[in-house]
Design a protein around this motif. Structure first.
Motif, mmCIF file in Angstrom:
data_model
loop_
_atom_site.group_PDB
_atom_site.id
_atom_site.type_symbol
_atom_site.label_atom_id
_atom_site.label_comp_id
_atom_site.label_asym_id
_atom_site.label_seq_id
_atom_site.Cartn_x
_atom_site.Cartn_y
_atom_site.Cartn_z
ATOM 1 N N SER A 110 -7.562 -1.958 -3.432
ATOM 2 C CA SER A 110 -8.829 -1.794 -2.726
ATOM 3 C C SER A 110 -9.521 -3.130 -2.502
ATOM 4 C CB SER A 110 -9.764 -0.868 -3.513
ATOM 5 O OG SER A 110 -10.007 -1.388 -4.809
ATOM 6 N N ASP A 113 -10.604 -6.604 -0.863
ATOM 7 C CA ASP A 113 -10.770 -7.094 0.509
ATOM 8 C C ASP A 113 -10.350 -8.553 0.539
ATOM 9 O OD1 ASP A 113 -11.442 -7.689 3.071
ATOM 10 O OD2 ASP A 113 -13.593 -7.385 2.832
ATOM 11 N N SER A 162 -3.206 2.735 -8.724
ATOM 12 C CA SER A 162 -4.003 3.048 -7.537
ATOM 13 C C SER A 162 -3.650 2.094 -6.405
ATOM 14 C CB SER A 162 -5.494 2.934 -7.853
ATOM 15 O OG SER A 162 -5.850 3.811 -8.893
ATOM 16 N N HIS A 202 0.853 -1.188 0.000
ATOM 17 C CA HIS A 202 0.000 0.000 0.000
ATOM 18 C C HIS A 202 0.889 1.239 0.000
ATOM 19 C CE1 HIS A 202 -3.949 -1.949 1.060
ATOM 20 N NE2 HIS A 202 -3.104 -2.912 1.368
#
Length: 421
Positions: free
Chosen positions: A209, A211, A206, A170
């Motif tokens: 995102s 999960d 990006s 991240h």
């Protein structure tokens, strides 16, 4: 004379009744009925009482009106949310105080009491519904068999698997200093810092995102497909395609080999020296073995300025930028410490892909690892020229990694094809 006697009897009876009421030995309703019967001329029925008796409490005296409890919460009254569990609310068939079976007036005193009872309606939460084949409510996932992330049942697996690891990089990652030092020492890097390189990278792609946490409401199955020649004539293609996610790696191809390897791909693991163009809708997953690999990814998806690492590499790669993922460098150190136990200089792409799957999937099937039936090591799409090349590199320990994979199968954490006897 007769009338005077009757009046005397009424007065005496009334006096006696008042004395009895004062001593609480008779209820007012009884007094009312007696007085009416005395005062009513013979041959006439007494007027009907206009009061509705209240339900009796445990002691036999009138008790308070109790709020209704909605025990009959069925599928039709449940609001299905992401977890499949909800409660019936106002406006549902039972929210107005009515009860099934035509007993809507039971326990009702008058309109005012009923409205107060409705405003205090108690809704009882539904108990958790059992999941899994054993009906357990504490399952980590919704699979009928065991979930990978469940640590009970295998002391060997529990000792190695760390559920707190973050497999994906991240833009906010704070890497452990010792892990960063080890990773930077794997291969030579230039003078830029990890923070500088990550800042440039996440201006091109990006942050992830997805999960990856297990959920009781789903069973996420993954097929990790290696490139071993043992896939030839295996006929595993259809089985591979049935998995929710299909992970492939490096220069893997499917065209012409669909019957044995399938034709679906959701994640493609690679590094600069093994890079290929990635089909639309597939996640490119970078395995950064060095800092230069992160620089290359940002370049390959934008300017194309980086053409060399320690060898010539593709300067541009076709891939969906919004689906690009990067394996956390700290995850390399975790795999090296916990799984390969420092055998080899660092883990192979194949083992990293399996350990990665253990952390993002509920069930893992592994295809195309190891030697072929004749003991040769080669890719399924090429003829074998250097059967033992992988074993002789010294960078990875093929023998130890094979032992780890077989042990995972023995512990029931992966399904290995072909199976190991």
């Amino acid at each position: 004379m007769v009338l005077r006697r009757k009046m005397c009897v009424v007065v005496v009876a009334t006096a006696i009744l008042f004395l009895m009421i004062a001593s609480q030995t008779i209820s007012p309703s009884l007094f009312l009925s007696l007085s009416l019967s005395l005062a009513t001329p013979a041959g006439q029925a007494p007027p009907a009482s206009r009061t509705t008796p209240q339900p009796l409490g445990p002691s036999g005296h009138p008790g308070p009106s109790l709020p209704h409890r909605h025990d009959n919460i069925g599928e039709g009254a449940r609001g299905e949310g992401p977890e499949g569990v909800g409660l019936e609310g106002e406006g549902s068939p039972h929210a107005e105080g009515s009860q099934p079976g035509g007993e809507a007036s039971a326990g009702r005193t008058n309109d005012k009491d009923q409205s107060e009872a409705s405003s205090k309606t108690v809704v009882t939460p539904e108990p958790p519904r059992p999941s899994g084949a054993q009906g357990r409510s504490d399952r980590m996932c919704g699979c009928t068999e065991s979930c990978v992330s469940e640590l009970d049942g295998s002391a060997w697996f529990k000792q190695r698997f760390d559920p707190h690891q973050q497999p994906l990089l991240h833009n906010s990652n704070k890497m452990d200093a010792s892990a960063l030092k080890w990773w930077l020492g794997l291969q030579r890097s230039d003078g830029q810092t990890l923070e500088e390189v990550m800042s440039k990278l996440f201006r091109v792609i990006s942050p992830p995102s997805v999960d990856i946490r297990p959920r009781p409401s789903r069973c996420h199955s993954c097929a990790v497909v290696g490139n071993s020649g043992n896939l030839r004539q295996s006929g595993h293609g259809s089985l591979i395609n049935t998995h929710n996610s299909v992970i492939r790696m490096n220069k893997a191809i499917t065209a012409g080999f669909e019957q044995d390897v399938g034709n679906r791909t959701t994640h493609h693991f690679l590094y600069p020296e093994s890079a290929v163009d990635i089909a639309s809708g597939v996640s490119l997953v970078l395995l950064p073995f060095k800092l230069r690999d992160l620089e290359w990814l940002a370049s390959a998806l934008s300017t194309g300025e980086i053409k060399m690492t320690y060898m010539r590499v593709k300067d541009r790669v076709q891939a969906d930028k919004d689906k690009v993922l990067v394996v956390n460098p700290e995850f390399f150190k975790y795999t090296h410490d916990n799984w390969t136990e420092h055998h080899g200089r660092y883990p192979s792409t194949g083992l990293l892909a399996i350990v990665f799957a253990l952390h993002i999937c509920d069930q893992v099937s592994v295809f195309g690892y190891g030697a072929d039936s004749e003991g040769n090591w080669h890719h399924y799409w090429e003829e074998n020229r250097y059967a033992g090349a992988f074993r002789k590199t010294g960078v990875h320990s093929a023998d130890f990694e094979t032992e780890v994979i077989h042990r995972l199968a023995k512990e029931g954490k992966i399904h290995l094809y072909p199976s190991v006897v």
